[in-house]
Every structure is written in C-alpha cells, then in structure tokens.
Design an enzyme around this catalytic site. Structure first.
Site, mmCIF file in Angstrom:
data_model
loop_
_atom_site.group_PDB
_atom_site.id
_atom_site.type_symbol
_atom_site.label_atom_id
_atom_site.label_comp_id
_atom_site.label_asym_id
_atom_site.label_seq_id
_atom_site.Cartn_x
_atom_site.Cartn_y
_atom_site.Cartn_z
ATOM 1 N N LYS A 151 6.200 2.280 7.869
ATOM 2 C CA LYS A 151 5.033 2.968 8.468
ATOM 3 C C LYS A 151 3.964 1.957 8.833
ATOM 4 O O LYS A 151 3.379 2.013 9.911
ATOM 5 C CB LYS A 151 4.425 3.955 7.462
ATOM 6 C CG LYS A 151 5.168 5.248 7.368
ATOM 7 C CD LYS A 151 4.365 6.232 6.520
ATOM 8 C CE LYS A 151 5.250 7.323 6.012
ATOM 9 N NZ LYS A 151 4.551 8.347 5.246
ATOM 10 N N SER A 207 -6.183 5.588 5.434
ATOM 11 C CA SER A 207 -6.319 4.861 4.167
ATOM 12 C C SER A 207 -6.715 3.412 4.456
ATOM 13 O O SER A 207 -7.564 2.826 3.781
ATOM 14 C CB SER A 207 -4.991 4.844 3.409
ATOM 15 O OG SER A 207 -4.940 5.891 2.481
ATOM 16 N N THR A 262 -3.295 12.761 7.465
ATOM 17 C CA THR A 262 -1.863 12.883 7.726
ATOM 18 C C THR A 262 -1.632 14.009 8.712
ATOM 19 O O THR A 262 -0.914 13.861 9.711
ATOM 20 C CB THR A 262 -1.096 13.146 6.416
ATOM 21 O OG1 THR A 262 -1.352 12.057 5.535
ATOM 22 C CG2 THR A 262 0.390 13.254 6.645
ATOM 23 N N LYS A 308 4.704 2.014 -3.544
ATOM 24 C CA LYS A 308 4.754 3.432 -3.917
ATOM 25 C C LYS A 308 4.713 3.538 -5.427
ATOM 26 O O LYS A 308 5.183 2.653 -6.140
ATOM 27 C CB LYS A 308 6.046 4.078 -3.403
ATOM 28 C CG LYS A 308 5.952 5.580 -3.287
ATOM 29 C CD LYS A 308 5.172 5.949 -2.049
ATOM 30 C CE LYS A 308 4.982 7.420 -1.860
ATOM 31 N NZ LYS A 308 4.386 7.705 -0.551
ATOM 32 N N ASN A 332 -1.455 19.515 0.997
ATOM 33 C CA ASN A 332 -2.421 18.733 1.775
ATOM 34 C C ASN A 332 -1.984 18.634 3.240
ATOM 35 O O ASN A 332 -2.720 19.016 4.152
ATOM 36 C CB ASN A 332 -2.570 17.345 1.137
ATOM 37 C CG ASN A 332 -3.487 16.454 1.941
ATOM 38 O OD1 ASN A 332 -3.134 16.000 3.026
ATOM 39 N ND2 ASN A 332 -4.681 16.219 1.448
ATOM 40 N N LYS A 334 0.844 -1.194 0.000
ATOM 41 C CA LYS A 334 0.000 0.000 0.000
ATOM 42 C C LYS A 334 0.875 1.237 0.000
ATOM 43 O O LYS A 334 1.874 1.289 0.718
ATOM 44 C CB LYS A 334 -0.868 -0.040 1.271
ATOM 45 C CG LYS A 334 -1.664 1.196 1.564
ATOM 46 C CD LYS A 334 -3.147 0.899 1.538
ATOM 47 C CE LYS A 334 -4.007 2.135 1.460
ATOM 48 N NZ LYS A 334 -3.838 2.892 0.221
HETATM 49 P P1 NAD Z 1 1.179 18.544 -1.716
HETATM 50 O O1 NAD Z 1 1.559 18.319 -3.108
HETATM 51 O O2 NAD Z 1 -0.240 18.682 -1.365
HETATM 52 O O3 NAD Z 1 1.937 19.840 -1.167
HETATM 53 C C1 NAD Z 1 3.326 20.009 -1.233
HETATM 54 C C2 NAD Z 1 3.663 21.392 -0.686
HETATM 55 O O4 NAD Z 1 5.083 21.519 -0.680
HETATM 56 C C3 NAD Z 1 3.124 22.538 -1.539
HETATM 57 O O5 NAD Z 1 2.806 23.641 -0.731
HETATM 58 C C4 NAD Z 1 4.324 22.869 -2.437
HETATM 59 O O6 NAD Z 1 4.302 24.208 -2.910
HETATM 60 C C5 NAD Z 1 5.463 22.657 -1.453
HETATM 61 N N1 NAD Z 1 6.744 22.386 -2.117
HETATM 62 C C6 NAD Z 1 6.968 21.674 -3.249
HETATM 63 N N2 NAD Z 1 8.289 21.681 -3.548
HETATM 64 C C7 NAD Z 1 8.887 22.402 -2.580
HETATM 65 C C8 NAD Z 1 10.240 22.778 -2.316
HETATM 66 N N3 NAD Z 1 11.227 22.406 -3.126
HETATM 67 N N4 NAD Z 1 10.486 23.536 -1.209
HETATM 68 C C9 NAD Z 1 9.490 23.917 -0.389
HETATM 69 N N5 NAD Z 1 8.202 23.610 -0.581
HETATM 70 C C10 NAD Z 1 7.916 22.853 -1.661
HETATM 71 O O7 NAD Z 1 1.867 17.338 -0.906
HETATM 72 P P2 NAD Z 1 1.445 16.746 0.506
HETATM 73 O O8 NAD Z 1 0.453 15.664 0.277
HETATM 74 O O9 NAD Z 1 1.142 17.851 1.446
HETATM 75 O O10 NAD Z 1 2.799 16.020 0.934
HETATM 76 C C11 NAD Z 1 3.872 16.733 1.524
HETATM 77 C C12 NAD Z 1 4.853 15.736 2.129
HETATM 78 O O11 NAD Z 1 4.170 14.925 3.078
HETATM 79 C C13 NAD Z 1 5.478 14.767 1.128
HETATM 80 O O12 NAD Z 1 6.783 14.460 1.542
HETATM 81 C C14 NAD Z 1 4.611 13.552 1.232
HETATM 82 O O13 NAD Z 1 5.280 12.385 0.816
HETATM 83 C C15 NAD Z 1 4.329 13.561 2.721
HETATM 84 N N6 NAD Z 1 3.142 12.796 3.054
HETATM 85 C C16 NAD Z 1 1.894 13.188 2.621
HETATM 86 C C17 NAD Z 1 0.789 12.415 2.941
HETATM 87 C C18 NAD Z 1 -0.602 12.814 2.548
HETATM 88 O O14 NAD Z 1 -1.538 12.074 2.893
HETATM 89 N N7 NAD Z 1 -0.815 13.931 1.901
HETATM 90 C C19 NAD Z 1 0.980 11.245 3.678
HETATM 91 C C20 NAD Z 1 2.247 10.880 4.105
HETATM 92 C C21 NAD Z 1 3.327 11.664 3.778
#
Ligand code: NAD
Length: 425
Positions: free
Chosen positions: A105, A359, A201, A117, A232, A81
């Site tokens: 995780k 999830s 998250t 992934k 997000n 997953k």
């Molecule tokens: P997202 O795409 O919704 O948002 C990413 C954010 O990071 C945006 O604000 C974007 O502008 C910013 N960003 C992108 N590149 C950047 C950079 N080089 N420097 C600074 N900011 C930057 O993504 P998300 O879902 O919020 O995920 C963010 C992190 O959290 C990722 O590492 C993701 O793997 C991790 N994560 C997310 C979830 C989830 O459910 N959304 C779950 C587990 C882990």
C-alpha cells in the site's frame, strides 16, 4: 478443548492461504518486473516479527495473559507503518501477511514507509473499558523497544479506535519521557490526530469507486451498492455513498445482513449501530453475509474481514464492480473467476490505502508541529488516490493483467529499488 484446537487450525489455515496468495502475487509481480529470485526471498516475509505476552488484571481480580504480535516487513524505504488489530482470530501468520500488504500500500500511494502490522488475540467486545486500557498500555510496554516515530508507527485496525491509540500514545510518551504524538496515528484531534483520519479509508474507497465507475460508464448517483461490514470503513463509506446519491441496498455486520432493493435508511442505521459496528441484532428480517454478497447490486464493497469471496461464490456475484475496502476479502481463485467474468475488481492494496495515506499526513503534521485543515487533507488525499488508481488501471490495461497484479507491481517496485540501492540485494 478439541473444538478450540480445530478452530485454531482453521484460523491458521486461512492465514496461510492469505500469506500464500500474497507471496504468489509478489513473486509474479517481481518476475514481470525482471527482478532476480533473491528479491523475492527478501520480500516474501517480514524482516522482523516480535511475539509478546501481556498480563492484564481483569475486573474480577484475576490476571489474564494475552498474546500479541508486531511485524515489520521491510524498512528500506523508511520506517514501517501499519495498524494494530484486536481480534480473537489474530495469528502470527496473518500479521505477517498484513505487514506485507502495508508495504505494498505504501508503495502504491508513494509514501516514504515500509509495511508493519500488529495484533492481539482478544475479544474486545467482551472486555470492559478498564481492561482494554490495561491491554493497550501493556502491549505498548511490551513492544516499546521495537517501535517509535522513526522506526515503526502503529495505527488503528479491526476493533481498535482513537481511544485505544490515545492510551497507547500516552503509555509510549511516559516510557519515552516526552510527549510523542508521532509514535502512533489515528489519535483524537486534541492529541495531535489529523482531520479526516477517522473517515480516511472510506473516503479513499469512495474516490476509487468514483474512478472505477467512470471506467464502466456507471453513474454513482443512483447506483445500487452493497457494503459488507458496518464498522469504521463500512459505516463511513455507506454514508459517503448515500450522500452522493447512491442507493445503498445492503449492509452487514458479524451477525447478519440487511438488504432492501429500494435502498436502506443509512442515517437511521448509523444512529443505532454500536461502537463495534453491530446493527443487525436490532432487526428480525436479516439475511446471512453470504446471501448479501450474492444479492443484486452494481457495486459490491467487502469492508469487513478476509476470505469472503471464494471459488464457491465468485460465480454468483452480481455486481459489475467489486471494490475491496477490507484486507484480503477475495481469494486468488475468486479473483480469477471474477476477472474471467469481466468484473472490474479494485484490489485492497489500492482501495483501502486512504487510511495509511491520511495516517502519513497525521505523522507529517506531528513532526512539523503545524496542522492542516480538513479541506487541505481532502485535496491531498484525492490527488494521491486518483493518481494511484489511474497508474494501476493503465498498467493493467497496457499489460493485459488484472488490477491486483498491476497494483503489486507498482507496490513492490519502490521497495525492491530501495533495497537494491542500500546494497541489501
Ligand atoms: P471495524 O472493526 O471497525 O469493523 C468491522 C466490521 O466488520 C463490523 O461491522 C463487524 O461487525 C464486521 N464483521 C466482523 N466479522 C465479520 C464477519 N465474519 N462477517 C461479516 N462481518 C464481520 O473494522 P474496520 O476498521 O472497518 O476494518 C474493516 C476492514 O477494512 C478490515 O479488513 C481492515 O483491515 C480494513 N481496513 C481498515 C482501515 C481503517 O482505517 N479502518 C484501513 C485499511 C483497511
């Protein structure tokens, strides 16, 4: 062309670093648990890795071929997953490392899954809605033999959302010839999505921040918090912390950062951010992401991308507590520096496990065809996250190790045991 090649090799180098440091901690964790070398040999890589080429008819009539990946790390415990990210920097190595993290995780929050992934090399910010739909459906057609509700269950990740999950679920259901909501999670509620999934998250990170603050005798109410990333994870988190009375003094996106020692108006920023988590383009008084990370605060939450806290800036981090909402924001050297400096570092594999936990709840609801209320989801999430945090914190204290190694030890154990019982090792 030369510049492109240089950028590609930097991306690959970064991904190799992430994979390398993940393997190092997995190896150390297995050694500490007393497992022989062959267990590490099994777990250091994904068991399966699929590379696909996806043709998409673009709005101008041309056909563009995109490259995508799906990795399945280890399915001894159960189906794999993990999310699918749409990003220009996706590489096979990165997807491999992220699949290993998903296994960890799942082990940490005790879910009946292994890690998977996916990723597609693309920039969704430059694609139309119609092109994104074509790409999402094309990806599912390409990986459909490889995935499924009892094999490998995708979910959202960077730059993918519930609409993209809906297109993917629809495409899979067409191929499978019946409605199959359990194929993917992170769907809209009307298509079998779970209450609380979108903010899961961030909610998990908030629960972990509360637990970490207790250990440091810090009141979250009134604490100064910096959140890097306003997508997000980052935007929901800023809102939860703001509503809990914390002072969110800094936020950022890919283009820059905002900092105000008096606290930012989070509701105002949330109203104006775009669907990719961009907000700073509306302001002149921005600082860089690097400046933000080094700014004054009690709690720092990297919630954007990898490799943000490195040996170059770790000694300048002012926060007492660093909680990794993003995957891999802190390098190994930086982890050592922060630990030596007495900072409490809550690792990604624990802090961001709320997403995969809800999830899992979504998948369970799809399988049983009976749905829970938001309150029920919340209660179950709290229970899982608090238990996971305290098990890892206590292990780190008893064994005098950092929380990352403690988390990896808890994370790999179930996978190693399941592989052993199956007779794989
Ligand atoms: P997202 O795409 O919704 O948002 C990413 C954010 O990071 C945006 O604000 C974007 O502008 C910013 N960003 C992108 N590149 C950047 C950079 N080089 N420097 C600074 N900011 C930057 O993504 P998300 O879902 O919020 O995920 C963010 C992190 O959290 C990722 O590492 C993701 O793997 C991790 N994560 C997310 C979830 C989830 O459910 N959304 C779950 C587990 C882990």
């Amino acid at each position: 062309m030369v510049a492109d090649k240089a950028a590609d090799s930097t991306k690959e180098e970064e991904a190799m670093n992430i994979l390398g440091s993940t393997r190092t901690v997995v190896k150390t964790a297995l050694e500490r648990l007393g497992y022989p070398e062959e267990v590490y040999e099994l777990l250091k890589d994904s068991m399966r890795m699929l590379k696909v080429r996806i043709p998409v008819r673009m709005d101008d009539g041309s056909v563009k071929i995109f490259t995508g990946y799906r990795a399945q790390h280890n399915d001894a415990v159960g189906p794999t997953k993990g999310g699918v990210r749409f990003h220009p920097d996706v590489t096979e190595t990165e997807v491999n490392a992220l699949a290993i993290w998903m296994s960890l995780k799942a082990g940490i929050v005790d879910l009946p899954y292994g890690g998977g992934k996916g990723g597609i090399i693309c920039d969704p910010r430059e694609m139309s809605f119609r092109e994104l739909e074509g790409l999402s459906r094309g990806y599912v057609r390409a990986i459909s033999q490889f995935v499924g509700p009892t094999k490998d269950i995708p979910a959202p990740d960077v730059f993918t959302n519930s609409q993209i999950m809906a297109w993917m679920m629809d495409e899979y259901s067409r191929i499978d010839e019946f409605n199959n909501p359990g194929f993917i999670t992170g769907k809209p509620i009307v298509l079998g999505g779970s209450h609380g999934r979108e903010s899961a998250t961030a909610k998990g990170v908030t629960i972990v921040i509360n637990e970490a603050a207790k250990k440091r005798n810090l009141e979250v109410k009134g604490a100064k918090v910096i959140v890097q990333g306003f997508g997000n994870a980052g935007s929901f988190l800023s809102k939860f912390l703001h509503d809990a009375g914390a002072k969110v003094v800094g936020i950022s996106d890919a283009y820059g950062a905002l900092y105000d020692s008096e606290g930012l108006d989070i509701d105002y920023l949330l109203d104006r951010r775009d669907s990719f988590g961009t907000i700073t383009n509306l302001f002149d008084n921005t600082i860089t992401n690097q400046e933000l990370l080094e700014s004054d605060c009690d709690i720092l939450v990297p919630a954007a991308v990898e490799n943000q806290i490195t040996k170059e800036n770790a000694h300048k981090i002012q926060a007492d507590i660093v909680v990794e909402a993003a995957n891999g924001p802190t390098t190994m050297e930086a982890t050592e520096i922060l630990t030596e400096r007495g900072k409490l570092l809550v690792p990604d594999v624990l802090a961001s496990a709320g997403g995969v936990t809800v999830s899992y709840f979504e998948w369970v609801q799809n399988n049983q065809g009976y749905y829970w209320t938001e309150e029920e989801i919340d209660e179950k999430l709290h229970e899982n996250m608090i238990k996971a945090f305290n098990t890892i914190y206590d292990t780190s204290q008893t064994r005098q190790i950092d929380m990352r190694l403690a988390a990896y030890m808890i994370g790999v154990r179930k996978m190693a045991e399941a592989s052993r019982f199956r007779g794989w090792i």
